[in-house]
Design a protein around this motif. Structure first.
Motif, PDB file in Angstrom:
ATOM      1  N   VAL A 147       0.837  -1.201   0.000  1.00  0.00           N
ATOM      2  CA  VAL A 147       0.000   0.000   0.000  1.00  0.00           C
ATOM      3  C   VAL A 147       0.873   1.253   0.000  1.00  0.00           C
ATOM      4  O   VAL A 147       0.571   2.220  -0.692  1.00  0.00           O
ATOM      5  CB  VAL A 147      -0.942   0.011   1.226  1.00  0.00           C
ATOM      6  CG1 VAL A 147      -1.767   1.283   1.267  1.00  0.00           C
ATOM      7  CG2 VAL A 147      -1.861  -1.215   1.195  1.00  0.00           C
TER       8      VAL A 147
ATOM      9  N   LEU B  27      -8.716  -4.444   3.295  1.00  0.00           N
ATOM     10  CA  LEU B  27      -7.512  -3.611   3.414  1.00  0.00           C
ATOM     11  C   LEU B  27      -6.895  -3.724   4.808  1.00  0.00           C
ATOM     12  O   LEU B  27      -5.675  -3.818   4.948  1.00  0.00           O
ATOM     13  CB  LEU B  27      -7.887  -2.155   3.119  1.00  0.00           C
ATOM     14  CG  LEU B  27      -6.729  -1.162   3.034  1.00  0.00           C
ATOM     15  CD1 LEU B  27      -5.833  -1.504   1.848  1.00  0.00           C
ATOM     16  CD2 LEU B  27      -7.258   0.257   2.886  1.00  0.00           C
ATOM     17  N   LEU B  31      -5.320  -8.072   4.142  1.00  0.00           N
ATOM     18  CA  LEU B  31      -4.022  -7.738   3.546  1.00  0.00           C
ATOM     19  C   LEU B  31      -2.850  -7.999   4.506  1.00  0.00           C
ATOM     20  O   LEU B  31      -1.866  -8.640   4.104  1.00  0.00           O
ATOM     21  CB  LEU B  31      -4.046  -6.271   3.096  1.00  0.00           C
ATOM     22  CG  LEU B  31      -3.148  -5.919   1.913  1.00  0.00           C
ATOM     23  CD1 LEU B  31      -3.476  -6.774   0.710  1.00  0.00           C
ATOM     24  CD2 LEU B  31      -3.273  -4.435   1.567  1.00  0.00           C
TER      25      LEU B  31
END
Lengths: 298, 280
Positions: A147, B27, B31
């Protein structure tokens, strides 16, 4: 002592109490044995493992003298650490209040494929060791992470900043909000919402006027539990925080740092402040729950 | 929940909310979990396996298993006793006692470690006395076990108290009036009634015992091969920039978490076990 007592207790009441009991307010004695034994051992073990060790912190602090205690417990570095710990925990609890409510809402009101898996996954932060969560989050949000690589060009740095601490605490605190709100939302049912909607209320009005007031105590409890956990959290934070004094050093880490430098007084003073803070939060949670019980009873 | 008109019934809103929630869970929860395995396997299976068979890793795994094997049964015995005393009897100060049992949940893990250093460390209350008798608790296995017992203290009791209180005393009273002894009543009546709640508490207690980091880190002294549990070993490897090995050992702990979640879900689905408290 207890086993002997238990055989006596099975004798019918009339023989044990020839005269009417003198204390009418007292409930009738249980015939179930083992109270003395289990209560005695429970109190002894609780004192040995929890209460006496916890009291050492306060007794040590009391022995320090006021000025020494204030100098160690409220030094500039300690104040900065409290600010970071409480500030990030508060932000994370707010995020969890919103996203946890969303999660609970969807889990209770909708059905969708994979719901059971999502429901089980919500408890992952309870089951995953904090150190594992810490290194995983750091890997994801570092500049070259899955990310982080997309956020870095935008100028957003998460790992090794206070924002990273918030991320870790959102992870750690999420289940507290979801699991607090879920049962209340479930009990509440959709009938009241239907009624309000059929009377012409707009959806957001129904949410603000009907749903939110009903789940507020549960939401506040979840918020406070998430906040309390975040304030004391250590394992998941230290990897992602960067740990710069005055900038991203949390209070639990400062305790560890002082201990490693054999400054027991400073470690104890900071621990005392943290303990008092967590007891205050605990008291707050109990008050919220008492308030909620009174509301339900009314 | 069956309302067509209700807030929850509006199709667009429903899809939007489900989508948002799944994105958030993906997320924030999925993840990180996936990344543990991906990082651990990033240099292939050989490097992954090598990290796990390394002697320090092996001793960390053994120590973690040992600590859990001591602290979980201790907490089961305590939890059952405490729940018996609290749920089956009336006495003044009950809610205060429950608050005390819950205390370890609201204490920072680091403070949990510190209190045992203040008790048993060289500068602690019992430090000099322990040194005279050559007993080492801090920076040794007993300290790690104590700190783990502290942080996992409420798990079993917290699960059993509401469950046993809800079940009441009728079953036990019936068994006793039919002539069963107290212990027989517990074994044959109470224990079967609470078995799923007990299993649930044990699962959560075990996950925390094996994964505890902060409290154990303070009392362990980080002696490689001697007082390093798996989470502490992960930290050392990570700080040495040995990321593959760190994530390989971490993946075992992540696997433990997954097994815990699966077993927990089975208890919930198959046996329709309703929890009495908000978990920690």
């Amino acid at each position: 002592m207890d086993i002997a007592l238990s055989s006596q207790l099975q004798v019918p009441d009339a023989t044990r109490h020839p005269a009417p009991p003198r204390t009418p307010r007292r409930k009738s004695r249980s015939v179930i044995p083992g109270f003395g034994l289990t209560m005695g051992l429970t109190l002894a073990w609780l004192s040995l493992v929890v209460l006496i060790p916890l009291s050492t912190v306060f007794i040590r602090s009391a022995g320090m003298g006021v000025s020494d205690f204030l100098a160690a417990g409220f030094s500039d570095r300690a104040l900065a650490a409290y600010r970071i710990s409480f500030g990030t925990a508060f932000l994370a609890a707010v995020v969890n209040g919103v996203l946890g409510l969303l999660t609970a809402w969807v889990l209770v009101r909708y059905s969708f494929p994979g719901k059971r898996i999502v429901n089980a996954l919500v408890d992952l932060p309870f089951a995953l060791p904090t150190a594992v969560a810490g290194i995983a989050l750091t890997a994801i949000y570092a500049g070259n992470g899955w990310v982080g690589q997309f956020l870095e060009p935008l100028g957003i740095k998460i790992a090794y900043t206070p924002l990273g601490i918030v991320m870790a605490l959102v992870f750690i605190g999420l289940p507290f909000v979801v699991r607090s709100v879920e049962p209340v939302l479930d009990d509440f049912g959709a009938e009241l919402e239907e009624a309000a909607l059929s009377l012409g209320a707009r959806p957001w009005q129904v949410f603000a006027r009907v749903v939110l007031p009903a789940i507020l105590p549960a939401l506040l409890t979840g918020f406070a539990l998430s906040f309390a956990r975040g304030v004391g959290e250590y394992g998941s934070v230290i990897f992602i925080a960067g740990n710069m004094p005055y900038k991203s050093e949390i209070a639990p880490l400062l305790i560890v740092t002082q201990l490693e430098q054999y400054d027991y007084a400073a470690a104890t003073a900071i621990a005392t402040v943290m303990l008092v803070a967590s007891f205050a939060i605990l008291l707050g949670i109990n008050c919220i729950q008492a308030w909620s019980r009174r509301r339900l009873a009314a | 929940m069956n309302g067509v008109l209700a807030l929850s019934g509006r199709l667009q809103a429903r899809h939007l909310l489900i989508g948002l929630m799944l994105a958030f869970i993906g997320l924030f929860l999925v993840l990180p979990l996936v990344s543990v395995f991906a990082e651990g396997l990033s240099k292939g299976f050989a490097a992954y396996g090598a990290a796990l068979v390394q002697p320090d890793a092996q001793s960390a795994i053994k120590l973690t298993l040992l600590v859990a094997a001591i602290s979980v049964p201790v907490n089961v015995v305590f939890g059952v006793m405490a729940a018996w005393a609290i749920a089956k009897f009336d006495f003044p100060g009950k809610s205060l006692l429950i608050t005390f049992i819950d205390l370890p949940f609201s204490v920072s893990p680091v403070v949990a470690g510190l209190i045992y250093v203040l008790m048993f460390g060289m500068q602690g209350w019992l430090g000099p006395w322990l040194r005279d008798y050559d007993i080492q608790i801090i920076f040794a296995v007993p300290g790690i076990v104590l700190a783990t017992i502290f942080v996992t203290f409420p798990f079993v009791a917290r699960e059993l108290i509401p469950l046993m209180a809800e079940q009441g005393r009728d079953d036990e009273e019936a068994a006793l009036s039919l002539g069963a002894s107290g212990f027989q009543t517990f074994l044959r009546v109470t224990l079967p009634n609470i078995r799923w709640g007990l299993l649930y508490g044990v699962l959560l207690c075990n996950a925390r015992a094996m994964g505890e980091f902060g409290a154990v880190s303070v009392v362990s002294g980080h002696l490689r091969g001697l007082t390093n549990t798996m989470p502490l070993h992960v930290e050392i490897l990570y700080n040495e920039y040995n990321f593959v090995a760190a994530f390989a050992v971490a993946s075992l702990l992540a696997l433990l978490a997954l097994v815990t979640l699966v077993l927990k879900s089975i208890v919930e689905w198959r046996f329709d076990y309703q929890r009495g408290s908000v978990g920690h």
